[in-house]
Enzyme design. Structure first.
Site, PDB file in Angstrom:
ATOM      1  N   GLU A  46     -17.646 -19.101 -54.151  1.00 12.84           N
ATOM      2  CA  GLU A  46     -18.531 -18.354 -54.840  1.00 12.84           C
ATOM      3  C   GLU A  46     -19.883 -19.105 -55.330  1.00 12.84           C
ATOM      4  OE1 GLU A  46     -14.615 -16.266 -56.306  1.00 12.84           O
ATOM      5  OE2 GLU A  46     -15.042 -18.470 -56.144  1.00 12.84           O
ATOM      6  N   THR A  47     -20.829 -18.535 -55.427  1.00  9.49           N
ATOM      7  CA  THR A  47     -21.984 -18.911 -55.837  1.00  9.49           C
ATOM      8  C   THR A  47     -22.708 -18.104 -57.272  1.00  9.49           C
ATOM      9  OG1 THR A  47     -22.792 -19.556 -53.669  1.00  9.49           O
ATOM     10  CG2 THR A  47     -24.445 -19.446 -55.338  1.00  9.49           C
TER      11      THR A  47
END
Length: 305
Positions: A46-47
């Site tokens: 995830e970002t």
């Protein structure tokens, strides 16, 4: 425009373990398409893109992207981001502190508690914004076994059976007999896409688990695979543990009271992660659940966009 970012390893107290997370601190003004492209470029589970909060009393609004799509809520981005924001805002002598923050996520506001101590990996925990619920869907037991490369007889332990649960992100929870069986899993994304059901408009991700673990304190051992999110295997998945909280209560019939437990994940990837789950039961039902863990900063940098 230069945008600051940091990479944190989450659900661990040491670098190069746990689940890495990119936090883009200056995430305002980016289109959805650009955020998705940046998440693909980062190529982490995830970002997170930090934006100004809609409500003055909240810390920030965050958008969470996997390499494949946006998520309404996720555990390791929540823990990692609230720690990153706390460490960024309070440094030096002020680093010895406890605080409460509220992050605005697509699912809604998420209340977090953060503990920052000099010389220690910071710790954060959050209340589940939505309690886990069961989705009654038809499942192909042999098909699931084939997609995981295990025998159908290896699926299930005690009274635990495969079921779809969601606390904001749906997962097909597949209990397997023991740690050795989980270690032997060879996930086939093509077969999974054929047999896994859709839920909440998305293909359910695979979360396999068993009782016990490699770490002596682990109550459950788990792995997660998600073709839909663009993640072959995830070292730590807080949203899956959020879903698992419902299954634990359902199958184990937890009595009224407080139930702390630790779930380990990422061991097979060489990135052991330790997720702390707390379940409160009142009048036979889950009244509250919390997820927590530590995080350490690995890198800082600038995006030249």
């Amino acid at each position: 425009m230069a945008r600051q970012y940091a990479i944190y390893d989450v659900f661990t107290d040491r670098k190069l373990a746990g689940n890495p997370l990119a936090v883009i601190f200056d995430g305002d003004g980016l289109s959805d398409e650009m955020m998705q492209t940046i998440a693909g470029e980062m190529h982490l589970s995830e970002t997170v893109f930090v934006q100004p909060a809609d409500h003055a009393s909240h810390t920030a609004r965050i958008r969470i992207f996997t390499p494949g799509r946006e998520l309404p809520f996720a555990g390791h981005p929540t823990v990692g981001t609230v720690i990153a924001l706390a460490e960024r805002a309070y440094s030096g002598e002020a680093a010895n502190m406890d605080l409460v923050s509220v992050l605005e996520e697509t699912i809604g506001p998420v209340r977090c508690a953060v503990r920052v101590r000099p010389g220690e990996a910071s710790f954060a925990e959050f209340d589940l914004p939505r309690l886990s619920s069961r989705h009654e869907l038809q499942l192909d037991r042999q098909g699931l076994a084939d997609a995981l490369s295990v025998k159908a007889s290896a699926i299930g332990f005690e009274n635990h059976l495969p079921m779809v649960w969601s606390a904001g992100v749906p997962f097909l929870l597949v209990p397997l007999h023991d740690v050795a069986t989980i270690e032997s899993v060879e996930f086939d994304p093509q077969l999974w896409e054929r047999v896994a059901p859709m839920s909440e408009g998305r293909l359910t991700s695979a979360y396999i688990y068993c009782r016990g673990g490699v770490h002596h304190a682990a109550k459950f051992h788990a792995r997660m695979f998600s073709p839909d999110m663009g993640i072959h295997e995830d070292p730590a998945t807080g949203s899956a543990v959020a879903a698992l909280s419902g299954a634990i209560h359902y199958f184990d019939a937890l009595p009224d009271g407080h139930h702390p437990m630790m779930i380990e994940q990422g061991v097979e990837m060489g990135r052991p992660s330790y997720i702390h789950l707390h379940i409160d039961v009142k009048d036979g039902a889950v009244s509250r659940a919390r997820i927590g863990g530590q995080a350490v900063r690995l890198a800082v940098g600038m995006l030249d966009l």
